[in-house]
Design an enzyme around this catalytic site. Structure first.
Site, PDB file in Angstrom:
ATOM      1  N   ARG A 173      75.879  58.323  47.268  1.00 46.53           N
ATOM      2  CA  ARG A 173      75.578  59.590  46.609  1.00 46.53           C
ATOM      3  C   ARG A 173      75.155  60.652  47.626  1.00 46.53           C
ATOM      4  O   ARG A 173      74.555  60.334  48.646  1.00 46.53           O
ATOM      5  CB  ARG A 173      74.450  59.405  45.586  1.00 46.53           C
ATOM      6  CG  ARG A 173      74.816  58.483  44.443  1.00 46.53           C
ATOM      7  CD  ARG A 173      73.561  58.076  43.684  1.00 46.53           C
ATOM      8  NE  ARG A 173      73.870  57.204  42.563  1.00 46.53           N
ATOM      9  CZ  ARG A 173      74.078  55.896  42.675  1.00 46.53           C
ATOM     10  NH1 ARG A 173      74.002  55.311  43.865  1.00 46.53           N
ATOM     11  NH2 ARG A 173      74.348  55.167  41.623  1.00 46.53           N
TER      12      ARG A 173
ATOM     13  N   GLU B 139      93.103  57.565  14.119  1.00 44.73           N
ATOM     14  CA  GLU B 139      94.481  57.737  13.668  1.00 44.73           C
ATOM     15  C   GLU B 139      94.592  58.465  12.326  1.00 44.73           C
ATOM     16  O   GLU B 139      95.618  59.073  12.030  1.00 44.73           O
ATOM     17  CB  GLU B 139      95.166  56.373  13.555  1.00 44.73           C
ATOM     18  CG  GLU B 139      94.509  55.465  12.516  1.00 44.73           C
ATOM     19  CD  GLU B 139      95.208  54.134  12.385  1.00 44.73           C
ATOM     20  OE1 GLU B 139      96.182  53.903  13.111  1.00 44.73           O
ATOM     21  OE2 GLU B 139      94.759  53.317  11.541  1.00 44.73           O
ATOM     22  N   ASP B 140      93.539  58.432  11.507  1.00 41.44           N
ATOM     23  CA  ASP B 140      93.602  59.061  10.193  1.00 41.44           C
ATOM     24  C   ASP B 140      92.873  60.406  10.138  1.00 41.44           C
ATOM     25  O   ASP B 140      92.604  60.938   9.067  1.00 41.44           O
ATOM     26  CB  ASP B 140      93.028  58.126   9.133  1.00 41.44           C
ATOM     27  CG  ASP B 140      91.615  57.673   9.466  1.00 41.44           C
ATOM     28  OD1 ASP B 140      91.117  58.029  10.555  1.00 41.44           O
ATOM     29  OD2 ASP B 140      91.003  56.960   8.645  1.00 41.44           O
TER      30      ASP B 140
ATOM     31  N   ASP C 139      81.234  54.793  18.411  1.00 44.29           N
ATOM     32  CA  ASP C 139      80.962  56.220  18.453  1.00 44.29           C
ATOM     33  C   ASP C 139      79.466  56.501  18.561  1.00 44.29           C
ATOM     34  O   ASP C 139      79.041  57.440  19.246  1.00 44.29           O
ATOM     35  CB  ASP C 139      81.544  56.909  17.214  1.00 44.29           C
ATOM     36  CG  ASP C 139      81.227  56.168  15.917  1.00 44.29           C
ATOM     37  OD1 ASP C 139      80.532  55.132  15.977  1.00 44.29           O
ATOM     38  OD2 ASP C 139      81.680  56.621  14.848  1.00 44.29           O
TER      39      ASP C 139
ATOM     40  N   ARG D 286      75.893  49.867  10.973  1.00 46.40           N
ATOM     41  CA  ARG D 286      75.538  51.023  11.796  1.00 46.40           C
ATOM     42  C   ARG D 286      74.013  51.203  11.867  1.00 46.40           C
ATOM     43  O   ARG D 286      73.495  51.679  12.886  1.00 46.40           O
ATOM     44  CB  ARG D 286      76.231  52.276  11.254  1.00 46.40           C
ATOM     45  CG  ARG D 286      77.745  52.185  11.406  1.00 46.40           C
ATOM     46  CD  ARG D 286      78.481  53.303  10.717  1.00 46.40           C
ATOM     47  NE  ARG D 286      78.529  54.537  11.479  1.00 46.40           N
ATOM     48  CZ  ARG D 286      79.345  54.792  12.496  1.00 46.40           C
ATOM     49  NH1 ARG D 286      80.190  53.856  12.902  1.00 46.40           N
ATOM     50  NH2 ARG D 286      79.336  55.963  13.104  1.00 46.40           N
TER      51      ARG D 286
END
Length: 731
Positions: A433, A559-560, A647, A686
């Site tokens: 770094r 996809e939907d 997600d 979830r």
């Protein structure tokens, strides 16, 4: 006659000076210049440097030269101490580290198995747990590049109940010890009353030290690592955030300079604290000490003790800490002090008063941007020095204390991982770094040089470099159902996205169990469509850092998902102004459930949110690399087993890095045609994910927001012809 007298006087004077020099006299050398103080040392002629100028290095004070030191230690003991402390003094990475062990499997760290019956402190257990839970850990010593002892070496004070006896024999009997080569030893306390030397009580050989309170004299540059002194209550993970909730302008507080702590009447470390009363004025400079500690304090108390103790009891330490601009950090018995981390967290600029202390992580952190480096010998000048610092500089110093606290010091985990990352940078020098990566947000732990050595490839440095991200995006569509009809949502989505003026290409990630569709089944578009089979057909594969992604921005889509070209264009335009954040449409929120004492997940429509789901969101491609290489396999495996929560995990990661919420654009209720959102099991999973993720991150990184960005004149009662994104209002 007069000339002869003058000649004779000159001759006698010269002869006298020659005799004086011959019998041991001499003229003062450079070291004797300057005014002599009443304490016997030379006061420099130049004033104390301005706050923005780093102090010149001073010769560290060697307590072994003092009369008091020699009273308590015999010449033989003194030789033994010096041989133990300074053995391996010349060790550097090039001479005492075997780089070949790291070439086979990269930078992997092995922790020795714990022996039955060996006591281990909670702090050291936290260190070992951090190493074992990191991405560097390996359970196979044959793959290891670095070795960490399971024997507790944190407290080497012989008077401490945590002291481990016979450590020398135990260490030497380890089968992989090899004279300490490629070993890392953690230590917080060394030496004991009255001298507190830096001796650990055993021969460390060629091992590296990650040590608190280490002196510049004993510190081996580019080999040892200086770590901060932290208490046993220091949290293992997460840790509290800094106390600078908002920037006050001007940045002055009730007090200018404070300190509250013990005063040592005798022994090492007593000089600096004994002199603090000279500076204390009980107004804006409040420096309080007490000698009321230890069993026999009354036997040794001096004339000032009673007065100091009474003044000490008048003030609350926390109130002082949170209401002062500067906090004095004088040395204690050892060079380091708990006051250092306390000041950092409180956004109280540390004023260091510990000559010869190698500051924590000094190899990578520029402490001149977050602290005032003082000098014990110039104590009386400190009030005037801190008063002379401009308010703009004070604000910058306070902001940097908060960054450093949250990036490297707020938990044991961050201290240990920073230590390992520093060593990894030494081993893998070609991917190490830069100074800017370590000293600016988000810090070295979240800026992985394996991704790129160019700062412009990271979303955090665009503004510093004066550059902008690539003006195109790559769409990644996650496909999980077979292609059986030309009216499926994924085909309509492909056409809408391809029409965007900002679209560079579209990647279809095929995570379906069925074979790939033939090329002619995909619609003809003006941009390339690349179909990739997902790795192992798991959910985490949608966040793989695919080489096919050529743009900085990634448009992640289910996809939907139902999105128009106009909505895609507007979202990307917003993202270009916030390239380090997630920008998108479907928002969700989190909350704390007091009844169940756990985090909850909600999809209810409210005025705030903390997540933007990746079914229709734009973010920087670096987060694919970070998701894959930074997060532990345990979390990614959980996501893959549930086929859910990926997600949420991405939102946790980005918020942990940025300390900021995502950005929601234009409200839209119907974004997906999926029925899984109505599945109670899906929702329950979830909830579980939220708490599992929060546990690993050491707290809740998600940040609530009430900001929604709409196009200019959105829903305004004006002609549609005056609006740029006209179609959005019709959707």
């Amino acid at each position: 006659m007069q000339a002869k007298k003058r000649y004779l006087i000159s001759l006698l004077t010269g002869a006298f000076l020659v005799l004086l020099f011959y019998f041991g006299g001499g003229v003062p050398g450079p070291a004797a210049t300057g005014s002599r103080s009443r304490h016997g040392y030379s006061r420099p002629e130049q004033p104390w440097p301005h706050f923005s100028d780093p102090l010149q290095h001073l010769s560290p004070w060697d307590h072994s030269d003092t009369e008091e030191y020699n009273v308590h230690i015999s010449p033989r003991q003194k030789r033994d101490v010096n041989s133990s402390v300074y053995k391996g003094k010349r060790c550097r990475m090039q001479s005492c580290f075997d780089f070949s062990l790291c070439q086979r499997n990269g930078f992997k760290v092995y922790v020795y198995p714990q022996q039955k019956g060996e006591k281990i402190s909670e702090s050291y257990q936290n260190i070992l747990s951090t190493v074992e839970g990191s991405r560097f850990y390996t359970s196979d010593p044959g793959q290891a590049c670095l070795f960490v002892l399971s024997l507790d070496t944190l407290d080497r004070d012989q008077l401490s109940p945590q002291y481990v006896h016979n450590l020398k024999t135990k260490v030497q009997s380890l089968p992989l010890w090899n004279n300490g080569r490629n070993h890392l030893i953690f230590n917080l306390y060394s030496g004991t009353w009255p001298d507190y030397t830096e001796d650990l009580g055993f021969d460390i050989g060629q091992a590296m030290l990650a040590k608190a309170s280490i002196s510049t004299e004993n510190f081996r540059p580019n080999f040892d690592v200086s770590i901060p002194l932290f208490s046993k209550e220091h949290p293992r993970t997460g840790g509290d955030r800094g106390y600078l909730k908002y920037n006050t302008i001007p940045p002055f507080r009730k007090y200018m300079l404070v300190f509250k702590g013990k005063r040592y009447l005798t022994g090492i470390g007593s000089d600096a604290r004994n002199a603090l009363y000279h500076v204390h004025n009980a107004e804006d400079v409040v420096l309080l000490t007490t000698c009321k500690h230890g069993k026999d304090w009354q036997k040794h108390k001096d004339a000032r003790c009673d007065k100091d103790n009474a003044e000490y009891d008048k003030y609350d330490y926390r109130e002082m800490l949170h209401n002062s601009t500067f906090c004095l950090v004088p040395r204690g018995r050892r060079l380091g002090s708990f006051r250092f981390l306390e000041a950092l967290q409180a956004a109280c600029v540390p004023v260091m008063l510990s000559n010869g202390w190698e500051l924590p992580f000094s190899e990578v952190i520029d402490w001149n941007t977050a602290a005032v480096i003082g000098d014990e010998r110039l104590l009386l000048q400190i009030p005037s020095t801190v008063h002379s610092i401009h308010q703009d500089k004070i604000l910058a110093l306070r902001q940097q204390t908060q960054f450093l606290w949250e990036a490297y010091f707020s938990s044991v985990e961050k201290i240990v991982l920073t230590t390992l990352e520093i060593i990894q940078d030494r081993v893998l020098q070609q991917t190490s770094r830069s100074n800017l990566m370590w000293n600016s947000h988000p810090g070295g732990l979240f800026t992985l040089p394996q991704y790129s050595s160019y700062l412009g490839d990271f979303p955090f440095f665009y503004s510093k470099l004066g550059i902008k991200p690539n003006p195109k995006f790559t769409a990644v569509i996650h496909a999980v159902t077979p292609l059986v009809s030309q009216s499926q949502p994924i085909l309509k989505l492909l056409v809408s996205v391809a029409r965007s003026q900002y679209c560079a290409q579209i990647i279809v990630l095929w995570n379906c169990d069925k074979p790939l569709p033939a090329k002619h089944r995909w619609p003809a578009t003006s941009v390339p469509i690349i179909v990739i089979e997902g790795e192992n057909k798991v959910m985490s594969s949608r966040f793989q850092p695919y080489d096919s992604i050529i743009s900085d921005a990634v448009l992640s889509l289910d996809e939907d998902t139902v999105l128009s070209t106009t909505e895609v264009d507007f979202a990307f335009t917003v993202w270009q102004s916030f390239p380090e954040r997630i920008v998108g449409y479907p928002a969700r929120s989190h909350f704390w459930d007091n009844n169940k004492e756990r985090w909850g997940y909600t999809s209810k429509w409210t005025n705030d949110y903390s997540m933007v789901l990746t079914g229709a969101a734009i973010y920087h491609r670096y987060y694919h690399f970070l998701y894959t290489n930074f997060l532990p396999n345990s979390l990614k495996s959980m996501v893959d087993q549930l086929a859910n929560c990926e997600d949420i995990l991405m939102n946790f990661l980005v918020s942990a890095v940025t300390k900021l919420p995502p950005i929601k654009v234009t409200q839209k209720k119907h974004l997906s045609r999926s029925s899984r959102w109505a599945d109670p099991d899906h929702f329950a999973q979830r909830q579980t994910c939220m708490n599992k993720f929060a546990s690993w991150f050491g707290g809740m990184p998600l940040v609530h927001s009430q900001m929604r960005l709409d196009p200019v004149l959105f829903k305004d009662q004006v002609s549609i012809l005056r609006k740029k994104y006209r179609e959005i209002e019709r959707l």
